[in-house]
Motif scaffolding. Structure first.
Motif, PDB file in Angstrom:
ATOM      1  N   PRO A 174      -0.932  -4.813   5.784  1.00 24.95           N
ATOM      2  CA  PRO A 174      -1.023  -5.852   4.744  1.00 24.95           C
ATOM      3  C   PRO A 174      -2.388  -5.817   4.047  1.00 24.95           C
ATOM      4  CG  PRO A 174      -0.136  -6.761   6.789  1.00 24.95           C
ATOM      5  CD  PRO A 174      -0.630  -5.372   7.111  1.00 24.95           C
ATOM      6  N   ASP A 175      -2.415  -6.271   2.815  1.00 26.17           N
ATOM      7  CA  ASP A 175      -3.656  -6.232   2.037  1.00 26.17           C
ATOM      8  C   ASP A 175      -4.762  -7.079   2.643  1.00 26.17           C
ATOM      9  OD1 ASP A 175      -2.614  -4.486   0.195  1.00 26.17           O
ATOM     10  OD2 ASP A 175      -2.002  -6.055  -1.228  1.00 26.17           O
ATOM     11  N   ASP A 176      -4.413  -8.083   3.444  1.00 25.89           N
ATOM     12  CA  ASP A 176      -5.453  -8.942   4.009  1.00 25.89           C
ATOM     13  C   ASP A 176      -6.017  -8.391   5.315  1.00 25.89           C
ATOM     14  OD1 ASP A 176      -3.196  -9.328   5.525  1.00 25.89           O
ATOM     15  OD2 ASP A 176      -3.334 -11.511   5.588  1.00 25.89           O
ATOM     16  N   VAL A 177      -5.541  -7.222   5.752  1.00 22.55           N
ATOM     17  CA  VAL A 177      -6.095  -6.567   6.944  1.00 22.55           C
ATOM     18  C   VAL A 177      -7.134  -5.558   6.490  1.00 22.55           C
ATOM     19  CG1 VAL A 177      -5.611  -5.117   8.949  1.00 22.55           C
ATOM     20  CG2 VAL A 177      -3.974  -6.881   8.254  1.00 22.55           C
ATOM     21  N   ARG A 178      -8.377  -5.746   6.886  1.00 15.84           N
ATOM     22  CA  ARG A 178      -9.470  -4.894   6.432  1.00 15.84           C
ATOM     23  C   ARG A 178     -10.393  -4.578   7.592  1.00 15.84           C
ATOM     24  NH1 ARG A 178      -8.272  -2.169   1.940  1.00 15.84           N
ATOM     25  NH2 ARG A 178      -6.685  -3.427   0.913  1.00 15.84           N
ATOM     26  N   PRO A 211     -14.096  -2.059   1.775  1.00 17.70           N
ATOM     27  CA  PRO A 211     -12.731  -2.582   1.869  1.00 17.70           C
ATOM     28  C   PRO A 211     -11.771  -2.147   0.784  1.00 17.70           C
ATOM     29  CG  PRO A 211     -14.167  -4.240   0.930  1.00 17.70           C
ATOM     30  CD  PRO A 211     -15.046  -3.056   1.258  1.00 17.70           C
ATOM     31  N   ARG A 212     -12.156  -1.311  -0.152  1.00 16.27           N
ATOM     32  CA  ARG A 212     -11.275  -0.946  -1.259  1.00 16.27           C
ATOM     33  C   ARG A 212     -10.088  -0.124  -0.767  1.00 16.27           C
ATOM     34  NH1 ARG A 212     -14.244   2.452  -5.408  1.00 16.27           N
ATOM     35  NH2 ARG A 212     -12.151   2.490  -6.282  1.00 16.27           N
ATOM     36  N   ARG A 217     -19.277  -5.956  10.671  1.00 17.09           N
ATOM     37  CA  ARG A 217     -18.038  -5.195  10.482  1.00 17.09           C
ATOM     38  C   ARG A 217     -18.250  -3.695  10.481  1.00 17.09           C
ATOM     39  NH1 ARG A 217     -13.720  -7.866   8.208  1.00 17.09           N
ATOM     40  NH2 ARG A 217     -13.200  -6.053   6.958  1.00 17.09           N
TER      41      ARG A 217
END
Length: 283
Positions: A187-191, A196-197, A263
């Motif tokens: 999913p796009d919200d998993v980074r 993060p791109r 991170r």
């Protein structure tokens, strides 16, 4: 892409190796050693060295007749070796899905490793250990007095590979890696990490990730080299890993520019423009 030819579920078991191509053997070799890798073996017939750290294998390819070895000071991440349960079956499935093959010319006593082309023509090789033997135990000769067991610095391990692609190509490449090798989109919200791109995919064994980054808007006239760009190294404690690597001469982008070290971290451009990314991740 034809995915109905073979009733086969793509599956991989991890990354066997990553391969860099360069004519700067000494310079890039010194950089790899500063990153904690140790040269442990030499190819039987080619100017190729194997570096190891923990369970990571990095191949340095400087063979004069090899494809895609850059001229001058260039260093390129050119190939990824994926371990699969059955390389022949996985390769047949990939070709049935209309993947383009990589031409290989094994020498005497060397394995014929099948491969398919990824972004920019970068090679994705498929290997198995059905005989209980890794490819480097066949194609490489150990260097005298060097152990294959090299401790990993600060718990470093291979986390993933970043790939640059052309604008509008994300869906195509995500579908390609899903259908041929079983990678699953996240999913796009998993980074992860500090860069993060792009789109993320996870291997079927959940051991590592692929990141696809499209050329940014307005960069149509700029040089954008499609292909594998850099590897991400997982670290259980990024700040501790950075301290260890800085003591060995590796320089990092200022943490304040990337939101701290919680991170991840990114090295400055090193020899040949190469960068390594650290990602907060327990093995």
């Amino acid at each position: 892409m034809n995915t109905s030819v073979l009733p086969f579920l793509p599956r991989i078991e991890g990354i066997e190796f990553v391969e860099y191509a360069t004519r700067q053997v000494d310079t890039f070799g010194a950089l790899l050693q500063a990153m904690g890798f140790v040269p442990v073996a030499r190819h039987r017939s080619r100017q190729v060295l194997l570096y190891r750290q923990g369970n990571m294998n990095v191949i340095l390819n400087a063979h004069p007749k090899a494809q895609h070895v850059p001229e001058g000071d260039g260093i390129e991440l050119r190939a990824l070796g994926l371990r699969v349960p059955d390389a022949e079956q996985a390769y047949a499935h990939a070709l049935a899905c209309e993947a383009r093959p990589v031409a290989t010319r094994p020498g005497p006593m060397e394995l014929n490793i099948p491969g398919i082309q990824g972004p920019g023509g970068a090679a994705v090789f498929l290997l198995d250990r059905r005989a209980g033997v890794a490819f480097y135990q066949v194609d490489f000769l150990p260097l005298p007095g060097v152990s294959f067991e090299v401790p990993a610095l600060a718990g470093l391990h291979l986390f993933g590979v970043v790939q640059y692609i052309q604008r509008g190509e994300t869906a195509r490449w995500c579908d390609f890696f899903h259908q041929t090798l079983g990678f699953e989109p996240l999913p796009d919200d998993v980074r992860f990490g500090v860069m993060p791109r792009g789109a993320l995919m996870r291997s079927s064994d959940e051991s590592f990730f692929l990141q696809f980054v499209e050329a940014p808007e307005g960069a149509e006239d700029a040089h954008w080299q499609e292909g594998f760009t850099r590897i991400g190294l997982g670290a259980p404690d990024v700040a501790a890993a950075v301290a260890v690597l800085e003591a060995r001469g590796i320089q990092f982008v200022d943490a304040s520019l990337l939101g701290g070290r919680d991170r991840g971290a990114l090295t400055r451009s090193l020899e040949g423009g190469i960068q390594f990314e650290l990602v907060q991740h327990a093995a």
